[in-house]
Each structure stands twice: as C-alpha cells, then as structure tokens.
Design a protein around this motif. Structure first.
Motif, PDB file in Angstrom:
ATOM      1  N   VAL A 147       0.807  -1.234   0.017  1.00 49.70           N
ATOM      2  CA  VAL A 147      -0.296   0.109   0.252  1.00 49.70           C
ATOM      3  C   VAL A 147       0.722   0.962  -0.299  1.00 49.70           C
ATOM      4  O   VAL A 147       1.374   1.258   0.927  1.00 49.70           O
ATOM      5  CB  VAL A 147      -0.417  -0.080   1.296  1.00 49.70           C
ATOM      6  CG1 VAL A 147      -2.163   0.761   1.482  1.00 49.70           C
ATOM      7  CG2 VAL A 147      -1.770  -1.253   1.244  1.00 49.70           C
ATOM      8  N   ASP A 148       0.456   2.211  -1.001  1.00 54.32           N
ATOM      9  CA  ASP A 148       1.120   3.298  -1.384  1.00 54.32           C
ATOM     10  C   ASP A 148       0.252   4.595  -0.743  1.00 54.32           C
ATOM     11  O   ASP A 148      -0.395   4.757  -1.055  1.00 54.32           O
ATOM     12  CB  ASP A 148       1.849   3.105  -2.211  1.00 54.32           C
ATOM     13  CG  ASP A 148       2.818   2.483  -2.650  1.00 54.32           C
ATOM     14  OD1 ASP A 148       3.485   1.941  -1.551  1.00 54.32           O
ATOM     15  OD2 ASP A 148       3.109   1.825  -3.934  1.00 54.32           O
ATOM     16  N   GLY A 149       1.250   5.553  -0.498  1.00 53.55           N
ATOM     17  CA  GLY A 149       0.146   6.769  -0.424  1.00 53.55           C
ATOM     18  C   GLY A 149      -0.108   7.406  -1.730  1.00 53.55           C
ATOM     19  O   GLY A 149       0.546   7.057  -2.320  1.00 53.55           O
ATOM     20  N   GLY A 150      -1.493   7.902  -1.719  1.00 53.35           N
ATOM     21  CA  GLY A 150      -2.235   8.609  -3.186  1.00 53.35           C
ATOM     22  C   GLY A 150      -2.166  10.154  -2.715  1.00 53.35           C
ATOM     23  O   GLY A 150      -1.465  10.715  -1.654  1.00 53.35           O
ATOM     24  N   ARG A 151      -2.790  10.405  -3.841  1.00 59.70           N
ATOM     25  CA  ARG A 151      -3.032  12.076  -3.508  1.00 59.70           C
ATOM     26  C   ARG A 151      -3.516  12.574  -2.342  1.00 59.70           C
ATOM     27  O   ARG A 151      -4.562  11.756  -1.683  1.00 59.70           O
ATOM     28  CB  ARG A 151      -3.935  12.265  -4.813  1.00 59.70           C
ATOM     29  CG  ARG A 151      -5.326  12.539  -5.161  1.00 59.70           C
ATOM     30  CD  ARG A 151      -5.785  12.889  -5.983  1.00 59.70           C
ATOM     31  NE  ARG A 151      -7.414  11.961  -5.388  1.00 59.70           N
ATOM     32  CZ  ARG A 151      -8.616  12.120  -7.171  1.00 59.70           C
ATOM     33  NH1 ARG A 151      -7.497  12.171  -7.739  1.00 59.70           N
ATOM     34  NH2 ARG A 151      -9.452  11.876  -6.600  1.00 59.70           N
TER      35      ARG A 151
END
Length: 115
Positions: free
Chosen positions: A79-83
């Motif tokens: 899981v990566d950070g989005g906007r």
C-alpha cells in the motif's frame, strides 16, 4: 505465472489499509477472501474486490487453468500513499486548521504456490 491487480486513489488513509494488507499477505487466496468478507473494517470490501480481480487476471493469463485447482497465494500486497486533498477547517480565534484527506494505492500480486 503471477497476475497483478491495482487499486488507485482509494479514499482512506494508507495506514488503515496496511493493517488489512498485513493480514492477508502470504495467505492462500480462498482463506484471504473468507477473512476479508467477514472483516469489520470498511477497507475489507474494496480489498476483497481487488483480490477477486487479481484471481480473474490470473485465470485470463493461464487459460485452461482454474484458480481453485492451482492453489493460488497472495504473493505480494503493498500500500502506497496516494494524492492528498488539502482543506481548511475553521478554528477558534480566526485561525484555520489544515485537514488532509488522504488516499492510497494498493498493488496485489497472486501466484501459484508451486513457484
């Protein structure tokens, strides 16, 4: 042969989604789906849908093979950070507090257990 499914810009914090991703990482697909369908967290629904999509992608890649027969596992999930939508909220004495509405990107890879 592995298959990938991605979910982009889902509007919840990445930290909350990582809690669920850690639960299903390395599990067999059927067991992971059962856990996600009965999990109380609201992030479990899109993650289960993403897992079903990855299974479908695997079946499309390996035509003639059934996912239930080939013992698929969740090989990788991250899981990566989005906007981040930045807003202002009224605060006492004419100030403004920053509100950061976070989103995340989830990448899920399934593979057969024999590899």
């Amino acid at each position: 042969m592995e298959a990938v499914a991605k979910l982009n810009n889902y509007p919840t914090g990445p930290r909350k989604m990582r809690l669920l991703a850690d639960v299903i990482r390395g599990m067999e697909v059927e067991k992971a789906l059962a856990i996600l369908e009965h999990h109380p967290q609201h992030n479990a629904t899109p993650l289960a849908k993403l897992l079903k999509s990855a299974i479908s992608n695997w079946e499309q890649k390996n035509s003639g093979s059934n996912a239930a027969d080939s013992s698929l596992i969740v090989k990788t999930v991250f899981v990566d950070g989005g906007r981040v939508l930045k807003r202002m909220r009224p605060a006492p004495q004419g100030r403004g507090y920053k509100v950061r509405k976070r989103s995340n990107h989830v990448t899920l890879i399934v593979d057969s257990k024999t590899n």
